[in-house]
Design a protein around this motif. Structure first.
Motif, PDB file in Angstrom:
ATOM      1  N   THR A  37     108.707  37.843  90.774  1.00 26.78           N
ATOM      2  CA  THR A  37     109.432  38.954  91.039  1.00 26.78           C
ATOM      3  C   THR A  37     110.940  38.491  90.831  1.00 26.78           C
ATOM      4  O   THR A  37     111.729  39.485  90.239  1.00 26.78           O
ATOM      5  CB  THR A  37     109.413  39.279  92.525  1.00 26.78           C
ATOM      6  N   ASP A 302     106.313  45.291  88.130  1.00 29.19           N
ATOM      7  CA  ASP A 302     105.804  44.201  88.892  1.00 29.19           C
ATOM      8  C   ASP A 302     104.455  44.228  89.708  1.00 29.19           C
ATOM      9  O   ASP A 302     104.467  45.557  90.326  1.00 29.19           O
ATOM     10  CB  ASP A 302     107.003  44.043  90.203  1.00 29.19           C
ATOM     11  N   ASP A 303     103.731  43.281  89.859  1.00 28.84           N
ATOM     12  CA  ASP A 303     102.525  43.443  90.541  1.00 28.84           C
ATOM     13  C   ASP A 303     101.660  44.512  90.408  1.00 28.84           C
ATOM     14  O   ASP A 303     101.011  45.241  91.320  1.00 28.84           O
ATOM     15  CB  ASP A 303     102.968  43.387  92.057  1.00 28.84           C
TER      16      ASP A 303
HETATM   17 MG   LIG Z   1     106.161  39.217  93.538  1.00 28.37          MG
END
Ligand SMILES: [Mg+2]
Ligand SMILES: Nc1ncnc2c1ncn2[C@@H]1O[C@H](COP(=O)(O)OP(=O)(O)O)[C@@H](O)[C@H]1O
Length: 360
Positions: A37, A302-303
């Motif tokens: 991140t 992200d993710d």
């Molecule tokens: Mg992360």
């Protein structure tokens, strides 16, 4: 448009690093806490001028550093530009485009449109209207070069008028109302036109991601009675504004209403559906930017697998690959990424305790 390479130093746990990127997929994997991140945050910082995790720069800068630096080489319409941003704990910053210092973060932002897709996106549905206005205005910033100036003019007029109302100084009020109405109507016309495009694309995206979302709608609320001109709304609300000490009607109160089969989406969507709706909003933003600009924005995702179940993550990747732009996607396992990102058009990066290694 895509990012050819970037260097990052002084950002959270990341070791100073320089990396080259694939014009399409850039897949980053690594354990929780490894720095995925933080890497996406670095690019966001350069492109948008702020982190998506903290409003202030201080928590972003590595504990043992006083400054952070992000530079990138981008290719835009066949021309290469060098962008740089250095930020100091004490608030000082240096921004560069090619060999020149620039004063405004918006100059960097204009060169590098990005769309972020992550958990925080749920705020678009569940939090107040600020997030939704930022979503609309952030898109307009890229599609309409004059938008920022009009937006600033409106904010300035609003601030001045409210400061006057607060201290009960109203001798200038006529003039402020005039400025507010002029900038406010222009701002609102831009928003209305953009939202019409966004709403249609969003509905298509939402039902592409999940047929169960076919009944979702995006509705623009301009911030005052739709039946009257802003000047009229301001004039008729004037006595009340003076009594309360601030301007009530106007585009600063605008919102996007999300409705599902006629009901407020925030009250009807499951959490899983809400995540899909956020993805549809962001994919629609990317599509509309592509249509206006003639090239897709850079996506920071992200993710993805923590956010969406397998079949939906696969569909999101399919749409992203269809838009054809550059994408940075993070997940814990490499296989989670290569399963959804089909074909060879990607580079793979391993993130480990703040170090990023290019694998392919
Ligand atoms: Mg992360
Ligand atoms: N200012 C900072 N300086 C140094 N380390 C930080 C700072 N802020 C956060 N960290 C650490 O950076 C690590 C990376 O976090 P993150 O990028 O969220 O990892 P990931 O997304 O891979 O799970 C975390 O372990 C966090 O504790």
């Amino acid at each position: 448009m895509h990012v050819l390479s970037a260097s990052v130093s002084g950002i959270r746990n990341l070791s100073p690093t320089a990396l080259s990127f694939h014009p399409q997929g850039n897949l980053l994997f690594g354990l929780n806490g490894s720095g995925k991140t933080s890497f996406l945050e670095s690019l966001h910082l350069l492109a948008v001028g702020r982190s998506f995790r903290n409003a202030s720069i201080r928590p972003v800068i590595s504990h043992d550093c006083d400054t952070c630096l992000v530079t990138a080489k981008i290719n835009k319409a066949g021309k290469v530009h060098n962008l740089g941003m250095e930020r100091h704990r004490n608030g000082e910053s240096v921004l560069r485009i090619d060999a020149h210092n620039v004063a405004a973060r918006s100059s960097l932002a204009a060169l590098l449109p990005v769309v972020m897709l992550d958990t925080e996106g749920l705020a678009l549905i569940f939090d107040g209207p600020d997030n939704r206005r930022r979503y609309v205005d952030g898109t307009l910033f890229h599609v309409e070069p004059s938008f920022l100036a009009v937006w600033r003019r409106y904010q300035r007029a609003l601030k001045q008028r409210n400061a006057g109302l607060k201290r009960a100084i109203i001798s200038n009020d006529e003039a402020w109302l005039f400025d507010l109405a002029r900038a406010g109507e222009s701002l609102t016309n831009s928003r209305r036109q953009l939202v019409a495009r966004l709403a249609e694309t969003f509905q298509d995206m939402a039902s592409t991601l999940s047929p169960a979302l076919a009944g979702i709608e995006l509705i623009f609320k301009q911030g005052w009675d739709q039946q009257v001109a802003l000047q009229e709304a301001l004039t008729s609300g004037r006595d009340d504004d003076i009594r309360r000490g601030f301007t009530q009607a106007g585009p600063h109160r605008a919102d996007l209403r999300l409705r599902m089969n006629g009901r407020a989406a925030a009250e009807t969507l499951s959490r899983g559906q809400a995540k899909l709706v956020v993805a549809a909003l962001k994919l629609a933003q990317g599509q509309v930017l592509t249509d206006y600009l003639g090239f897709p924005p850079v996506y920071l995702v992200d993710d993805i697998t923590a956010e969406l179940d397998e079949s939906h993550a696969a569909r999101v990747c399919e749409v992203l690959q269809g838009q054809g732009g550059q994408v940075f996607i993070a997940a814990v396992e490499a296989e989670e990424l290569t399963r959804f990102w089909l074909g060879e058009a990607h580079s793979l990066f391993h993130v480990e305790q703040g170090r990023i290694t290019t694998l392919t």
